[in-house]
Design a protein around this motif. Sequence first.
Motif: not given
Length: 176
Positions: A15-22
């Motif tokens: 994951k990259y962020s807590f907003k669903g980015e990968l």
Amino acid sequence: MKKEDCFYLGKIVKKYSFKGELLAKLDTDEPDLYDNLDAVFIDLRGNLVPFFIEASQLHKSDLLRLKFEDVDTEADADALIKTELYLPLDLLPKLDGDKFYFHEVIGFTVKDKNFGDVGILKGINDSTAQALFEIDRDGVEILIPMNDEFIGKVDRKHKTIEVNTPEGLIDLYLED
């Protein structure tokens, strides 16, 4: 879309962020070619499912930061970690000269400069330290290292690969 009509692009690694980015690790020498994709296929339990890309950008050298439509939470993103990404074969950049994709040379006839016709290329084993041509010669498997020094010419029109192997290499497989 079937897997045989696609090529492996890479794998979602974290994951990259807590907003669903990968973040996806791409299996390519030219990651910038895949920076502006509209969609990819993700292998979910053996089925290729299209995912539409809201935004993407290169992250470091070989990672692609992805924001998919309808993947908006950490839980959504968690479900996609370690999944594989695929694209249709017609999106592969065309190669010319003696460069080739593994899938495009399967079935080609391999000819050695000294030995003559070796056989038909049945597969490429890239699980070893050095990739190997797997050639079928009348039921006998012959392995030739995919070494740039050995590969002479790739002729797509006549479906042949000319190699120049060290003397005796092919004979090793044919002796009883």
